[in-house]
Design a protein around this motif. Structure first.
Motif, mmCIF file in Angstrom:
data_model
loop_
_atom_site.group_PDB
_atom_site.id
_atom_site.type_symbol
_atom_site.label_atom_id
_atom_site.label_comp_id
_atom_site.label_asym_id
_atom_site.label_seq_id
_atom_site.Cartn_x
_atom_site.Cartn_y
_atom_site.Cartn_z
ATOM 1 N N ASP A 1 0.809 -1.223 0.000
ATOM 2 C CA ASP A 1 0.000 0.000 0.000
ATOM 3 C C ASP A 1 0.848 1.282 0.000
ATOM 4 O OD1 ASP A 1 -2.501 1.006 -0.230
ATOM 5 O OD2 ASP A 1 -2.908 1.068 1.931
ATOM 6 N N LEU A 2 2.019 1.242 -0.612
ATOM 7 C CA LEU A 2 2.872 2.444 -0.689
ATOM 8 C C LEU A 2 2.386 3.357 -1.812
ATOM 9 C CD1 LEU A 2 6.552 1.145 -0.184
ATOM 10 C CD2 LEU A 2 4.817 1.743 1.507
ATOM 11 N N SER A 3 2.721 4.644 -1.693
ATOM 12 C CA SER A 3 2.357 5.614 -2.743
ATOM 13 C C SER A 3 3.362 5.533 -3.886
ATOM 14 C CB SER A 3 2.361 7.026 -2.164
ATOM 15 O OG SER A 3 3.701 7.399 -1.892
ATOM 16 N N LEU A 4 2.998 6.124 -5.019
ATOM 17 C CA LEU A 4 3.915 6.136 -6.162
ATOM 18 C C LEU A 4 5.246 6.778 -5.780
ATOM 19 C CD1 LEU A 4 1.528 7.210 -9.100
ATOM 20 C CD2 LEU A 4 2.202 4.911 -8.423
ATOM 21 N N SER A 5 5.191 7.882 -5.011
ATOM 22 C CA SER A 5 6.419 8.586 -4.622
ATOM 23 C C SER A 5 7.299 7.708 -3.731
ATOM 24 C CB SER A 5 6.079 9.872 -3.872
ATOM 25 O OG SER A 5 5.223 10.654 -4.653
ATOM 26 N N GLU A 6 6.661 7.019 -2.811
ATOM 27 C CA GLU A 6 7.433 6.140 -1.913
ATOM 28 C C GLU A 6 8.107 5.010 -2.717
ATOM 29 O OE1 GLU A 6 4.950 6.368 2.315
ATOM 30 O OE2 GLU A 6 4.055 5.316 0.605
ATOM 31 N N ILE A 7 7.350 4.437 -3.645
ATOM 32 C CA ILE A 7 7.916 3.352 -4.473
ATOM 33 C C ILE A 7 9.052 3.910 -5.333
ATOM 34 C CG2 ILE A 7 7.422 1.645 -6.282
ATOM 35 C CD1 ILE A 7 4.516 1.602 -5.258
ATOM 36 N N SER A 8 8.847 5.121 -5.856
ATOM 37 C CA SER A 8 9.850 5.788 -6.677
ATOM 38 C C SER A 8 11.184 5.901 -5.911
ATOM 39 C CB SER A 8 9.322 7.175 -7.066
ATOM 40 O OG SER A 8 10.358 7.983 -7.539
ATOM 41 N N GLU A 9 11.093 6.334 -4.654
ATOM 42 C CA GLU A 9 12.312 6.469 -3.831
ATOM 43 C C GLU A 9 12.969 5.125 -3.561
ATOM 44 O OE1 GLU A 9 12.176 8.699 -0.156
ATOM 45 O OE2 GLU A 9 10.934 10.245 -1.118
ATOM 46 N N LEU A 10 12.131 4.175 -3.183
ATOM 47 C CA LEU A 10 12.628 2.840 -2.813
ATOM 48 C C LEU A 10 13.301 2.115 -3.974
ATOM 49 C CD1 LEU A 10 9.933 1.114 -0.568
ATOM 50 C CD2 LEU A 10 12.374 1.275 -0.086
ATOM 51 N N THR A 11 12.786 2.327 -5.183
ATOM 52 C CA THR A 11 13.269 1.537 -6.322
ATOM 53 C C THR A 11 14.184 2.343 -7.253
ATOM 54 O OG1 THR A 11 11.296 2.129 -7.607
ATOM 55 C CG2 THR A 11 11.190 0.071 -6.349
ATOM 56 N N PHE A 12 14.507 3.578 -6.826
ATOM 57 C CA PHE A 12 15.374 4.440 -7.656
ATOM 58 C C PHE A 12 14.829 4.560 -9.085
ATOM 59 C CE2 PHE A 12 17.963 2.166 -4.506
ATOM 60 C CZ PHE A 12 18.391 3.238 -3.734
ATOM 61 N N THR A 13 13.526 4.754 -9.164
ATOM 62 C CA THR A 13 12.845 4.879 -10.454
ATOM 63 C C THR A 13 12.003 6.147 -10.391
ATOM 64 O OG1 THR A 13 12.586 2.474 -10.304
ATOM 65 C CG2 THR A 13 11.394 3.574 -12.080
ATOM 66 N N SER A 14 11.847 6.832 -11.525
ATOM 67 C CA SER A 14 11.027 8.051 -11.498
ATOM 68 C C SER A 14 9.577 7.699 -11.176
ATOM 69 C CB SER A 14 11.111 8.775 -12.838
ATOM 70 O OG SER A 14 10.363 8.066 -13.801
ATOM 71 N N ARG A 15 8.861 8.687 -10.609
ATOM 72 C CA ARG A 15 7.456 8.486 -10.248
ATOM 73 C C ARG A 15 6.648 8.099 -11.490
ATOM 74 N NH1 ARG A 15 2.823 10.760 -9.799
ATOM 75 N NH2 ARG A 15 1.564 10.704 -7.915
ATOM 76 N N GLN A 16 6.973 8.743 -12.611
ATOM 77 C CA GLN A 16 6.262 8.463 -13.866
ATOM 78 C C GLN A 16 6.501 7.015 -14.311
ATOM 79 O OE1 GLN A 16 4.054 10.367 -15.623
ATOM 80 N NE2 GLN A 16 3.760 8.562 -16.919
ATOM 81 N N ALA A 17 7.768 6.558 -14.170
ATOM 82 C CA ALA A 17 8.094 5.178 -14.580
ATOM 83 C C ALA A 17 7.354 4.177 -13.700
ATOM 84 C CB ALA A 17 9.597 4.940 -14.505
ATOM 85 N N VAL A 18 7.251 4.465 -12.399
ATOM 86 C CA VAL A 18 6.517 3.581 -11.486
ATOM 87 C C VAL A 18 5.060 3.498 -11.931
ATOM 88 C CG1 VAL A 18 5.633 3.318 -9.122
ATOM 89 C CG2 VAL A 18 8.011 3.994 -9.490
ATOM 90 N N TYR A 19 4.490 4.664 -12.224
ATOM 91 C CA TYR A 19 3.100 4.717 -12.689
ATOM 92 C C TYR A 19 2.930 3.873 -13.953
ATOM 93 C CZ TYR A 19 -1.187 6.567 -14.725
ATOM 94 O OH TYR A 19 -2.426 6.685 -15.296
#
Lengths: 113, 113
Positions: B33-51
């Motif tokens: 249940d993490l947010s896109l921004s949190e996943i972005s930080e954790l995975t060193f991926t841009s927020r857009q790429a996570v989306y």
């Protein structure tokens, strides 16, 4: 299990994940039993390309089964179903209603699993 | 069915067909249940790429279900199983042996389907 039978079952389960061309070649080879040369002529594809498609599709199908294991589940369920139906035949019912219920249960097991 | 639940079930069935990176992002989003921004930080991926990964994976999972329909089969079997177990409870047995057989059949149905 014979390889041809195994591939046919895998095609039934995962065939839709292949491209139309791949499915067509696999169908001609495994179901219609054509030779590589015959498939080559029919599909306007080189014999080598036909060979490569069959080899690649076999690898893909095995990969899907490794990951989803649906064929394995189906076989296990089939065994369980057979055994359950056999056991159901041993049950002695106390009345007519129970006999009818049991008959319907057997039908439902055959239809659903 | 809630979308989150549906995706979780599809991930259980088809998750292995995704790449490790895709699986990881989907897991962080749908299970943790993490947010896109949190996943972005954790995975060193841009927020857009996570989306984009989440959107693409949803499309892939829906595509697998369209083609293999395993979730649909599992749900249908679950309904049939519930109904069969209910009907089995109505059967009156003529003797002790039959009662025991029926008890074992119920267990086998619960375990195998």
């Amino acid at each position: 299990m014979e390889d041809r039978v195994r591939v046919s079952i895998l095609m039934d389960i995962y065939g839709k994940l292949l491209t139309e061309k791949q499915r067509n070649v696999m169908d001609l080879y495994y179901n219609d039993d054509l030779s590589l040369s015959e498939i080559s002529e029919l599909t306007f594809t080189s014999r080598q390309a036909v060979y490569d498609i069959i080899k690649r599709c076999n690898k893909l199908l095995d990969g899907y089964e490794d990951k989803i294991a649906l064929m394995d589940r189906i076989f296990k369920m089939r065994d369980a179903k057979k055994s359950i139906l056999g056991e159901l035949n041993k049950v002695k019912c106390a009345d007519k209603d129970s006999k009818l219920i049991l008959k319907n249960i057997k039908k439902s097991i055959i239809d659903n699993f």
